[in-house]
Design an enzyme around this catalytic site. Structure first.
Site, PDB file in Angstrom:
ATOM      1  N   TYR A 141       0.810  -1.212   0.000  1.00 26.07           N
ATOM      2  CA  TYR A 141       0.000   0.000   0.000  1.00 26.07           C
ATOM      3  C   TYR A 141       0.852   1.274   0.000  1.00 26.07           C
ATOM      4  CZ  TYR A 141      -3.983  -3.014   1.168  1.00 26.07           C
ATOM      5  OH  TYR A 141      -4.956  -3.987   1.161  1.00 26.07           O
ATOM      6  N   LYS A 189       4.043 -15.355   3.156  1.00 24.76           N
ATOM      7  CA  LYS A 189       4.107 -16.176   1.944  1.00 24.76           C
ATOM      8  C   LYS A 189       5.584 -16.430   1.643  1.00 24.76           C
ATOM      9  CE  LYS A 189       1.891 -18.273  -1.403  1.00 24.76           C
ATOM     10  NZ  LYS A 189       1.179 -19.547  -1.143  1.00 24.76           N
ATOM     11  N   ASP A 221      -2.447 -18.268   2.246  1.00 23.33           N
ATOM     12  CA  ASP A 221      -3.529 -19.005   1.616  1.00 23.33           C
ATOM     13  C   ASP A 221      -4.064 -20.103   2.532  1.00 23.33           C
ATOM     14  OD1 ASP A 221      -1.031 -20.124   1.325  1.00 23.33           O
ATOM     15  OD2 ASP A 221      -1.328 -20.827  -0.719  1.00 23.33           O
ATOM     16  N   ASP A 245      -5.281  -6.965   5.902  1.00 23.76           N
ATOM     17  CA  ASP A 245      -6.490  -6.334   5.394  1.00 23.76           C
ATOM     18  C   ASP A 245      -7.492  -7.402   4.964  1.00 23.76           C
ATOM     19  OD1 ASP A 245      -8.362  -4.644   4.283  1.00 23.76           O
ATOM     20  OD2 ASP A 245      -7.026  -3.778   2.788  1.00 23.76           O
ATOM     21  N   ASP A 249     -10.893  -8.919   7.435  1.00 24.78           N
ATOM     22  CA  ASP A 249     -12.245  -8.764   6.889  1.00 24.78           C
ATOM     23  C   ASP A 249     -12.920 -10.126   6.731  1.00 24.78           C
ATOM     24  OD1 ASP A 249     -12.163  -6.042   6.797  1.00 24.78           O
ATOM     25  OD2 ASP A 249     -11.930  -5.871   4.639  1.00 24.78           O
TER      26      ASP A 249
END
Length: 366
Positions: A141, A189, A221, A245, A249
């Site tokens: 970001y 990851k 994942d 993020d 959620d």
């Protein structure tokens, strides 16, 4: 305890839910002899309309001179045609950057009374209590360079972290894990990304400072699946910005309503607090908004900016007790239509008043 709290109610349902949170905080202050000083400033769409900027200078100055900032919500469809840096959400991003908070705390918990609201089976979610600690100022970001070249049809973002950025957020996550169930899961990851390899190595380095906390690593994942299959297996979950993020959620389904979830951004000059839900302009002004996420966000203010653990816990207990007694806002009543007759559906202000009364009872009897 003296606290200067800036209220930036923002757009949509923001003013409605923050008003109920402030009322509960005022009740706590009155009962405990604390002095909470509240000020109000505009942010987001209402600031654009009235002051021409999503983050007016006066709002930023007031925030930097406060002990805590309570945000309602920002955004509205009428602003979607504006350039990204002029939209309501830009004001929030600018405020976060200016306050410098790098650790975003996102609880995801299951109240027993609301397990029927979750799309997951009650036996899966009941008892789940996860605290996501999301790094908030780094990663994709904020990484440079970044570009969307419309001429060439090519776009790119850069994921960047430094060791020091990982160390500071990891220490906060470990400190919180020490106070909870002493388990930390770090998400990365590392099988693909060098940034994640740095992340994992640094988390392991910080772990040596906290021998009482058990540490495990999960690929993002796999973690997305595990949260849905076995949410009770996790306590504190540490993530970089993008992964946090998405996962936090996703985990909102554990609670059954976004209207229930608080958040805090800590570690900078001033802590920023906001319920997770958005501005929900379709229900604004109708008394339908769920104020419990904002009220629980007020509890986080007391815990992390005021050091008032007993008072924070009283607010959380009051919310649980109100739910146990069968009181619901419309979003929560929809989750169990077969038992709707046993619910008392309350408006935004009525739910706020019910929690306020319950907090008073709990604190007086303590």
């Amino acid at each position: 305890m003296h606290l200067k709290i800036l209220i930036t109610a923002g757009d949509g349902i923001g003013p409605e839910v923050t008003n109920e949170a402030v009322s509960v905080l005022k009740e706590v202050a009155s009962l405990g002899g604390h002095e909470f000083q509240f000020a109000e400033k505009r942010i987001g769409g209402t600031a654009i309309v009235n002051e021409g900027s999503p983050l007016p200078a006066a709002t930023l100055d007031a925030a930097l001179n406060s002990d805590a900032v309570l945000l309602g919500a920002v955004g509205g469809n009428e602003f979607n045609s504006l350039p990204p840096d002029k939209r309501p959400e830009a004001g929030l991003l600018q405020l976060r950057a200016a306050l410098g908070g790098f650790a975003n705390l996102r609880p995801a918990f299951a109240f027993k009374e609301l397990t029927v609201n979750s799309p997951l089976k009650p036996e899966v979610v009941e008892g789940a209590d996860i605290l996501f600690v999301r790094e908030l100022l780094g990663g994709l970001y904020f990484g440079q360079p970044r570009e969307w070249n419309k001429t060439t049809g090519r776009a790119f973002n850069t994921m960047v972290y430094t060791r020091d950025e990982v160390v500071r957020v990891a220490r906060i996550a470990f400190q919180l894990a020490e106070k909870r169930r002493k388990k930390l899961t770090s998400v990365d990851k590392a099988n693909v990304l060098e940034v994640s390899q740095l992340w994992r190595a640094t988390v392991n380095e910080v772990a040596a400072e906290f021998p009482s906390v058990t540490v495990e690593h999960q690929y993002v994942d796999a973690m997305a699946m595990h949260i849905m299959n076995q949410p009770r297996a996790y306590d504190v979950v540490l993530t970089e910005n993008l992964f946090g993020d998405i996962l936090s959620d996703e985990a909102a389904v554990i609670t059954g309503s976004l209207g229930m979830l608080p958040s805090a951004t800590i570690g900078g000059k001033v802590n920023l607090y906001e319920p997770v839900h958005g501005s929900a302009p379709d229900i604004a002004g109708k008394g339908l908004a769920n104020p419990l996420g904002a009220i629980l966000t007020g509890a986080l203010i007391l815990r992390h900016s005021g050091g008032l653990e007993a008072e924070a816990a009283a607010i959380e207990s009051a919310v649980r007790k109100v739910l146990e007694e069968g009181f619901r806002t419309p979003d929560l009543a929809r989750g169990n239509p077969s038992a709707a007759a046993h619910f008392t559906v309350l408006s935004t202000t009525e739910m706020g008043a019910k929690v306020r009364e319950t907090v008073k009872t709990l604190l007086v009897s303590a």
